[in-house]
Each structure stands twice: as structure tokens, then as C-alpha cells.
Design an enzyme around this catalytic site. Structure first.
Site, PDB file in Angstrom:
ATOM      1  N   LYS A 130      33.512  31.382  29.436  1.00 59.58           N
ATOM      2  CA  LYS A 130      32.722  32.451  28.798  1.00 59.58           C
ATOM      3  C   LYS A 130      31.708  31.786  27.877  1.00 59.58           C
ATOM      4  O   LYS A 130      32.034  31.348  26.767  1.00 59.58           O
ATOM      5  CB  LYS A 130      33.670  33.357  27.999  1.00 59.58           C
TER       6      LYS A 130
ATOM      7  N   GLU B 112      29.881  26.472   5.651  1.00 59.78           N
ATOM      8  CA  GLU B 112      28.994  25.957   6.698  1.00 59.78           C
ATOM      9  C   GLU B 112      27.778  26.878   6.834  1.00 59.78           C
ATOM     10  O   GLU B 112      27.932  28.077   7.032  1.00 59.78           O
ATOM     11  CB  GLU B 112      29.762  25.931   8.023  1.00 59.78           C
TER      12      GLU B 112
ATOM     13  N   CYS C 104      27.964  21.022  14.677  1.00 59.32           N
ATOM     14  CA  CYS C 104      29.231  21.176  13.942  1.00 59.32           C
ATOM     15  C   CYS C 104      29.544  19.951  13.113  1.00 59.32           C
ATOM     16  O   CYS C 104      30.105  20.046  12.029  1.00 59.32           O
ATOM     17  CB  CYS C 104      30.357  21.462  14.916  1.00 59.32           C
TER      18      CYS C 104
HETATM   19  P1  NAD Z   1      31.166  32.151  17.383  1.00 62.60           P
HETATM   20  O1  NAD Z   1      32.566  31.971  16.933  1.00 62.60           O
HETATM   21  O2  NAD Z   1      30.393  33.279  16.840  1.00 62.60           O
HETATM   22  O3  NAD Z   1      31.094  32.286  18.964  1.00 62.60           O
HETATM   23  C1  NAD Z   1      31.596  31.303  19.834  1.00 62.60           C
HETATM   24  C2  NAD Z   1      32.004  31.959  21.136  1.00 62.60           C
HETATM   25  O4  NAD Z   1      33.068  32.855  20.879  1.00 62.60           O
HETATM   26  C3  NAD Z   1      30.908  32.767  21.813  1.00 62.60           C
HETATM   27  O5  NAD Z   1      30.980  32.576  23.203  1.00 62.60           O
HETATM   28  C4  NAD Z   1      31.298  34.189  21.459  1.00 62.60           C
HETATM   29  O6  NAD Z   1      30.853  35.144  22.389  1.00 62.60           O
HETATM   30  C5  NAD Z   1      32.800  34.093  21.512  1.00 62.60           C
HETATM   31  N1  NAD Z   1      33.514  35.149  20.813  1.00 62.60           N
HETATM   32  C6  NAD Z   1      33.091  35.916  19.771  1.00 62.60           C
HETATM   33  N2  NAD Z   1      34.051  36.799  19.418  1.00 62.60           N
HETATM   34  C7  NAD Z   1      35.104  36.592  20.246  1.00 62.60           C
HETATM   35  C8  NAD Z   1      36.386  37.171  20.376  1.00 62.60           C
HETATM   36  N3  NAD Z   1      36.806  38.142  19.576  1.00 62.60           N
HETATM   37  N4  NAD Z   1      37.206  36.714  21.336  1.00 62.60           N
HETATM   38  C9  NAD Z   1      36.819  35.705  22.137  1.00 62.60           C
HETATM   39  N5  NAD Z   1      35.622  35.119  22.070  1.00 62.60           N
HETATM   40  C10 NAD Z   1      34.764  35.546  21.125  1.00 62.60           C
HETATM   41  O7  NAD Z   1      30.441  30.772  17.068  1.00 62.60           O
HETATM   42  P2  NAD Z   1      28.909  30.417  17.288  1.00 62.60           P
HETATM   43  O8  NAD Z   1      28.132  31.042  16.198  1.00 62.60           O
HETATM   44  O9  NAD Z   1      28.525  30.670  18.703  1.00 62.60           O
HETATM   45  O10 NAD Z   1      28.947  28.839  17.111  1.00 62.60           O
HETATM   46  C11 NAD Z   1      28.777  28.198  15.902  1.00 62.60           C
HETATM   47  C12 NAD Z   1      30.100  27.682  15.377  1.00 62.60           C
HETATM   48  O11 NAD Z   1      30.679  26.782  16.321  1.00 62.60           O
HETATM   49  C13 NAD Z   1      29.926  26.867  14.114  1.00 62.60           C
HETATM   50  O12 NAD Z   1      30.946  27.185  13.201  1.00 62.60           O
HETATM   51  C14 NAD Z   1      30.074  25.437  14.595  1.00 62.60           C
HETATM   52  O13 NAD Z   1      30.472  24.517  13.620  1.00 62.60           O
HETATM   53  C15 NAD Z   1      31.096  25.591  15.663  1.00 62.60           C
HETATM   54  N6  NAD Z   1      31.070  24.443  16.573  1.00 62.60           N
HETATM   55  C16 NAD Z   1      32.127  23.568  16.564  1.00 62.60           C
HETATM   56  C17 NAD Z   1      32.112  22.460  17.391  1.00 62.60           C
HETATM   57  C18 NAD Z   1      33.264  21.489  17.414  1.00 62.60           C
HETATM   58  O14 NAD Z   1      33.373  20.761  18.390  1.00 62.60           O
HETATM   59  N7  NAD Z   1      34.108  21.434  16.414  1.00 62.60           N
HETATM   60  C19 NAD Z   1      31.028  22.235  18.241  1.00 62.60           C
HETATM   61  C20 NAD Z   1      29.971  23.126  18.208  1.00 62.60           C
HETATM   62  C21 NAD Z   1      30.008  24.235  17.373  1.00 62.60           C
END
Ligand code: NAD
Length: 487
Positions: free
Chosen positions: A181, A384, A289
Site C-alpha cells: 500500500k 520531527e 527520516c
Molecule cells: P504516515 O504515517 O502519514 O503515512 C505512511 C503510510 O501509512 C501511508 O501509506 C499512509 O496511507 C498509511 N496510513 C495512514 N493511516 C493508516 C492507517 N490507519 N492504517 C494503515 N496505514 C495507514 O507517514 P508519512 O507522512 O507518509 O511519512 C512520513 C513519516 O515517515 C515521517 O515520520 C518519517 O520520519 C517516517 N519515515 C521513516 C523512515 C524509517 O525508515 N524509519 C523512512 C522514511 C520515512
């Protein structure tokens, strides 16, 4: 362009889900917008619980055959996927840049080759995956990695295909089937990956892609009883919701989350190197991240470090990420820009000083920002931002540096600039971080574990750790002379 396709710079992308080896449209769509200029790219199938269930059912149906497929054959197909990625690096790069605004030159030269490498690396690792047998009173303990089952992989928008394939490749190598997804702000390259995988001969149902809003489709995927693994990269609040949703079935989770990582600059450091490392934190418009967003600089060099940083930051070009000379592109979405600016304005109101930046440029771009006069317990130091916003604090002792570095709820990474090897060892041992870089940043071997501590994540992926997660480990204990005694 047809009803179910769109084109980006001449590259055709199917806008439907990919379920059980065929394209499936939803009744509703959502609009995909380019961060470069806010223009509409197209309408994307908007998944519901119905498509989520269909994708899990397809993954479940395909699982027994894929799990029983020999390691050599699985590895062969994954290499064929890597070949397909390599053939389409230009297509993938321009589509990704248009969709998420990251630099085209980075996609071409770094990210998409790494996408191919993700498949090759895990294919090769699979063939090496062995465990020594243990002997206990003449009994042989043989450890094997059994494929766990259908796996749901949920990814963010900041590095869409790289992060997706970091999960897809080991899950498939392990013999699992997958429902991917992608994030709703950058869904396009996942659709191209489905095309590439199908062309490479990946059987129908082994990789499924469903698109849509996490809030609408997420629960149906993560609470599904047939799902045996969930790997998620994204934010902490979403991780909590996923953990709650997975709890009913005790589905094992791997969580790669956010960070507020420090860059510690000691007075003995090569300051030019430290400044290079510091300026790198604006990469991907700060949407990384691992970014070391908190500069902790030893008091005696803070002024000089700041002077050189400002000088260097002024040489960065911000603008269209498709241009070869651009260093910093747009932020992903006007909503993200609002979030970033709200953080900065609250920090300024609380007494922070903007050394550079501190404002948006327009609706898509945020001025690279460095804030000082920030308190350790302030929001801007603790939370963050996920934009080109950095803070600078000073320290006077090593103990203070470590204390400040560890004093957030995160633990993803830390970067040190120091010329003293003993200091590096001492400080590293005290830091709470999944990855520590010493006089470097971002480089890492895929064999090494990757992940975060505290609110930065649960578990580690990479090399054998990925197989530990995507497999059910089995210990088979064989009696001495067992075959003889049972005829
Ligand atoms: P997000 O949590 O808003 O979304 C990530 C994914 O989760 C998307 O595909 C979204 O549609 C999905 N999602 C949202 N609600 C959901 C639910 N209830 N159930 C299942 N899936 C759901 O995050 P974002 O804004 O897309 O990404 C940014 C975040 O990701 C930042 O906090 C960043 O630090 C983190 N990140 C971490 C890493 C790592 O490897 N540690 C790498 C990249 C990004």
C-alpha cells in the site's frame, strides 16, 4: 491517456490497483498532485475495504505455490525484476520526481539503482541464508526459515519506491506474498513496479498493489486475520493505530518510524567536513527520516561552524527538482508546508532566532532554515518537522553533548563529527540510536541491521534481520540414530 492510465513525460502509468495479476478499478478515485507546481497528475483508484480484502485473498491464494518455489527460482525472478528496474530507470526517475518532488538526478544516479540493488541483494542473500546446526546430547538442532505468509507493506511518500522495495524484495525472497500500500501522495511508481514484476515472471497474486488513503483502507489490511506480517514505514501516530489494529490477530509488526536525530560537532572535528555533513541535512527538502536535524556544536567552535554553514547553505540552489543544478526541491504538499511553517512560527514566537530562512517561499517551497536560541524541551527540538528546518544548540562538555543528543523520545540515528577515535567510541556507546555515523552520513551496507529505538521503531530490517522478520523460524531437533530406531 485512457480512462485508467495517465502519462508523465511520456511514461504511461496504470491508475488501477494490481490484484491477483490483473488491474482492478475502484468506483471512486483520488487526485494525485505534483509537488513541483501543484498541478494535477491524474485520478487514482481509491481503494476501500473491498479491494483490501481482494488483495489479501489473492496473496493468500498465491502463497502456497510461491512459498514452495525453490530458493533458486525465487532468486532468479527477483534478479529479473532488478533487470526490469534497471531498464526503466529513466521512466521510474521522472515519474517519481513528478510525483514526490525529490531530485531527478538523485533518482537517476542513486535511488533507482538502489531499488534494483534491493532485489539483487535479497535474492543473493536468500541463497546464502544458512544457520549452523546445534548439537545437544547427540541431537541435531536444525534451524530453518519458513515463509511466514501474506505480508502487508505500508510505505510513506518521501522515498516511495526505495522504501517499498526495501520491504517487497526481502518479503518476496523469503517466500511470502505481498500486499503493498503506497502513500496516497506518491502512488505512481508502485504501479510501475507491478508492471515490471509481472514482466519479470512473478506469478499472479505474489505481489499485489492497492492504493488509497490509509485512513480508509489501512484497517482492513492491518486487521485481516490472513495477514501474517505487517511492515510499516511512516509516522508514529499511524504506527500506533496499526499496532492497535494488528493486536487482534497478534500479527508481527516491523515499524520504521520518525526521528529527531542529532549531529554532534566536537571542537576537534574537521569543521569543513562537519559543515558538509550539516548542509546535507537539507537533502530531499528535509524529508528524510534519518536527517540529523539537531546540530549540537561544542561552544568553542559554534560561531565558526555557524558562519561556514551559512556560507555553504547560501550556495544551494532551490527550485525545480528536474533541473540538474537543483539541490533542494519542493516539499511534498501544501499541507506539509503549512505544517512545517506552523512549527517554525511557533518556535520563533517562543524566542527562537532564524539564522537563515524561517519562512515559506511560496505554496510548494520552504526556505532552508536554521534556528538557534531553542530550548531543549521546546517543540522544535523535540518533534520531527519533516521539512528543511534545522536547529543549533551548543554544549560545553562531552557529557552534556550525550545528554542533549539522547533527550528526545526518538532513537533513529546520530552523526558525530570528531577527529578523536576514542571519543567517537565512548560517545557512540552512550547514544540511543539504531545507526551512528562517524564523520560520514547516510552510507550503509544492506547486510547491516537498520531500524530505530524508542519511538523511532520496533525491530530491525536488513540482511539476515529481514529474513528473521519475514520468516517463521523453525528448529527441527533430530534424534541421534533416529532413522534406524524408527525403521
Ligand atoms: P504516515 O504515517 O502519514 O503515512 C505512511 C503510510 O501509512 C501511508 O501509506 C499512509 O496511507 C498509511 N496510513 C495512514 N493511516 C493508516 C492507517 N490507519 N492504517 C494503515 N496505514 C495507514 O507517514 P508519512 O507522512 O507518509 O511519512 C512520513 C513519516 O515517515 C515521517 O515520520 C518519517 O520520519 C517516517 N519515515 C521513516 C523512515 C524509517 O525508515 N524509519 C523512512 C522514511 C520515512
Amino acid at each position: 491517456m485512457t480512462e485508467h492510465t495517465l502519462t508523465v513525460a511520456g511514461v504511461t502509468v496504470d491508475t488501477r490497483h494490481w490484484i491477483g495479476g490483473r488491474r482492478v478499478a475502484s468506483a471512486e478515485t483520488f487526485t494525485d498532485v505534483s509537488p513541483i507546481d501543484g498541478s494535477t497528475i491524474g485520478e487514482i483508484s481509491r481503494g476501500t475495504a473491498l479491494e483490501a480484502a481482494a488483495a489479501v485473498a489473492a496473496a493468500k491464494a498465491a502463497f502456497p505455490v510461491w512459498a514452495a518455489t525453490s530458493r533458486a527460482e525465487r532468486a532468479r525472478i527477483l534478479h529479473a525484476v532488478a533487470d526490469g528496474v534497471e531498464k526503466r530507470i529513466e521512466d521510474l526517475s521522472i515519474v517519481e520526481t513528478t510525483d514526490n518532488g525529490a531530485l531527478l538526478r538523485s533518482h537517476r544516479r542513486g535511488v533507482m539503482p538502489r531499488v534494483a540493488h534491493n532485489f539483487r541483494f535479497f535474492a543473493d542473500w536468500l541463497l546464502k541464508l544458512e544457520h549452523e546446526d546445534f548439537e545437544t546430547r547427540g541431537h541435531t538442532n536444525h534451524v530453518s526459515w519458513d515463509p511466514a505468509g501474506p505480508s502487508v507493506l505500508i510505505t510513506p511518500w518521501n522515498a516511495p519506491l526505495m522504501l517499498a522495495t526495501w520491504k517487497v524484495a526481502p518479503a518476496l525472497a523469503a517466500g511470502n506474498t505481498v500486499v503493498l500500500k503506497p502513500a496516497e501522495w506518491s502512488p505512481l511508481t508502485a504501479s510501475l513496479l507491478a508492471d515490471i514484476a509481472a514482466e519479470a515472471g512473478l506469478p499472479a497474486g505474489v505481489l499485489n498493489v492497492v492504493q488509497g488513503y490509509g485512513s480508509e483502507i489501512g484497517d482492513a489490511l492491518t486487521s485481516h486475520p490472513d495477514v501474517r506480517r505487517i511492515s510499516f514505514t511512516g509516522s508514529v501516530p499511524t504506527a500506533r493505530r496499526i499496532a492497535e489494529s494488528a493486536a487482534g490477530n497478534l500479527t508481527p509488526l516491523s515499524l520504521e518510524l520518525g526521528g529527531k536525530s542529532p549531529l554532534l560537532v566536537f571542537a576537534d572535528a574537521d569543521l569543513d567536513l562537519a559543515v558538509d555533513l550539516a548542509v546535507e541535512q537539507y537533502d530531499n527538502a528535509g524529508q528524510v527520516c534519518l536527517a540529523a536535524t539537531r546540530f549540537l556544536v561544542e561552544e568553542s567552535v559554534a560561531e565558526e561552524f555557524t558562519r561556514r554553514f551559512v556560507e555553504k547553505a547560501a550556495t544551494l540552489t532551490q527550485g525545480d527538482p528536474r533541473h540538474e543544478t537543483t539541490d533542494i526541491g519542493p516539499n511534498i504538499h501544501p499541507r506539509q508546508l503549512e505544517k512545517i511553517d506552523a512549527f517554525v512560527q511557533r518556535a520563533l514566537a517562543a524566542g527562537a532566532r532564524a539564522v537563515i530562512g524561517g519562512h515559506r517561499k511560496d505554496t510548494q517551497y520552504y526556505a532552508p532554515t536554521l534556528l538557534t536560541d531553542v530550548a531543549q524541551d521546546s517543540e522544535i527540538v523535540q518533534e520531527e518537522v519533516f521539512g528543511p528546518v534545522l536547529t543549533l544548540q551548543t554544549f560545553s562538555t562531552e557529557e552534556e553533548a550525550v545528554r542533549l543528543a539522547n533527550d528526545t523520545r526518538f532513537g533513529l540515528a546520530a552523526t558525530l563529527a570528531t577527529a578523536d577515535a576514542e571519543r567517537a567510541e565512548r560517545v557512540t556507546a552512550q547514544l540511543v540510536a539504531g545507526t551512528v555515523w562517524v564523520n560520514c552520513f547516510f552510507v550503509r551496507d544492506l547486510q547491516a541491521p537498520f531500524g530505530g529505538s524508542r519511538h523511532s521503531g520496533v525491530g530491525r530490517e536488513g540482511g539476515t534481520w529481514s529474513f528473521d522478520f519475514y520468516c517463521d523460524l523453525k528448529n527441527t531437533v533430530i534424534a541421534p540414530n533416529g532413522w534406524k530406531s524408527h525403521g
